[in-house]
Design an enzyme around this catalytic site. Sequence first.
Site, short mmCIF file in Angstrom:
data_model
loop_
_atom_site.label_atom_id
_atom_site.label_comp_id
_atom_site.label_asym_id
_atom_site.label_seq_id
_atom_site.Cartn_x
_atom_site.Cartn_y
_atom_site.Cartn_z
N ASP A 205 0.99 -1.08 -0.05
CA ASP A 205 0.06 -0.02 0.04
C ASP A 205 0.86 1.23 0.17
O ASP A 205 1.49 1.57 0.94
CB ASP A 205 -0.87 -0.13 1.30
CG ASP A 205 -2.01 0.92 1.08
OD1 ASP A 205 -1.94 1.96 0.47
OD2 ASP A 205 -2.99 0.98 2.26
N ASP B 169 -2.93 7.41 -3.45
CA ASP B 169 -3.03 6.35 -2.41
C ASP B 169 -3.33 5.06 -3.17
O ASP B 169 -4.48 5.10 -3.69
CB ASP B 169 -4.07 6.72 -1.39
CG ASP B 169 -3.96 5.52 -0.25
OD1 ASP B 169 -3.43 4.73 -0.26
OD2 ASP B 169 -4.77 5.79 0.62
N HIS C 37 -12.04 6.36 0.98
CA HIS C 37 -11.78 7.89 1.59
C HIS C 37 -11.63 8.95 0.60
O HIS C 37 -11.16 8.72 -0.31
CB HIS C 37 -10.89 7.88 2.94
CG HIS C 37 -9.50 7.45 2.42
ND1 HIS C 37 -8.47 8.42 1.84
CD2 HIS C 37 -9.12 5.95 2.32
CE1 HIS C 37 -7.48 7.39 1.38
NE2 HIS C 37 -7.84 6.04 1.74
N HIS D 253 -6.88 11.28 4.53
CA HIS D 253 -8.40 10.95 4.93
C HIS D 253 -9.17 12.24 4.93
O HIS D 253 -9.15 12.83 6.23
CB HIS D 253 -8.61 10.10 6.18
CG HIS D 253 -7.96 8.56 5.88
ND1 HIS D 253 -8.94 7.39 5.78
CD2 HIS D 253 -6.78 8.28 5.46
CE1 HIS D 253 -7.95 6.33 5.78
NE2 HIS D 253 -6.72 6.78 5.34
N GLU E 178 -11.06 1.35 -1.93
CA GLU E 178 -10.12 0.52 -1.05
C GLU E 178 -10.72 -0.86 -0.34
O GLU E 178 -10.95 -0.43 1.04
CB GLU E 178 -9.34 1.50 0.01
CG GLU E 178 -8.39 0.82 0.60
CD GLU E 178 -7.76 1.92 1.48
OE1 GLU E 178 -6.56 1.57 2.03
OE2 GLU E 178 -8.06 3.13 1.86
N GLU F 218 -6.62 -1.30 -3.83
CA GLU F 218 -6.80 0.32 -3.82
C GLU F 218 -6.35 1.01 -4.98
O GLU F 218 -5.29 1.06 -5.61
CB GLU F 218 -6.19 0.93 -2.58
CG GLU F 218 -6.48 2.25 -2.54
CD GLU F 218 -5.98 3.02 -1.06
OE1 GLU F 218 -4.82 2.36 -0.51
OE2 GLU F 218 -6.58 3.96 -0.64
CO CO Z 1 -6.38 4.61 1.38
#
Ligand code: CO
Length: 292
Positions: free
Chosen positions: A87, A98, A160, A168, A193, A276
């Site tokens: 990640d 992200d 998010h 976030h 995600e 994600e």
């Molecule tokens: Co994330």
Amino acid sequence: MARYPPDLDHWRRAGHIAGQARELGLRLAQPGMGRRELADRIEAFIRDQGAEPAFPTNLSRNWEAAHYTPSDTDAERLAPGDLLKVDVGAHIGGAIADTAGTVEVGETHRHDRLVKAVRDAVDAGIRAVQPGGAVDTVSRAIERAIHAQGYKPVVDLTGHTIQSFLLHAGKSIPNVGGYSTASLEEGEVVAIEPFVTNGDGHIEDGPFGNILRFRADPGDKDPLLARAFGRFRTLPFTTRWVTDPEEKAALKRARRLLQTYPVFVETGRGWVAQAEHTVLVGPNGAEVLTAA
Ligand code: CO
């Protein structure tokens, strides 16, 4: 009126770099590779490309769902059969991407279906993104894809929205239906995600995962802390990135000002896979920013 980030080119560039960093990490995740070396190499790639890591590379394994990054002294190596989540985050001037993928180390092929389920789920979520559309439509699409493969979503973990320097940003994208009444707006940046497991579908806090974050600006009373804040702002960081022993000591003294993150561990010790992407809510649907 749609509100796009004014520095959209930075968001796209950060997304491209993060996507390539994710693929690099998944490729390098071979038996015998050190966890610390893997994280260092992914983050070095991000810096070489002209971005900064937006958070320490998370290399959570097996029933660890998220929030483990190697410490400076981590000596563990990947073993065949490890289910590794890579990640990664990259940012350019606060424009954050992200993204994550899952690999079964050493091609033991015990968890192919779990990995496929989470890939299907992220794709289904992305296809369901519409400007003005309900977040719940995305959540239901994700949940349906996971159940179709006979697994459970991890309900405590969500996607998010993202804003400049804010990983976030406040709007959650649940991986199950029935939790969100929000809608998505054109111009928003969103991380989709899903996490999939063959366990309980819940997480609990494990040990400290070597990830920290300033709760607020510490001010300039302590110049070492001010320097660290200047570098990391309120984004997550790790002491692996702090080489100056005095700065390390200052951070240790300032624990009060810092949020510390535990590893999230699946409550039934089920295997966990994650996928994600960061997407931009465009006029006709999602533009995937973190495609490789
Ligand atoms: Co994330």
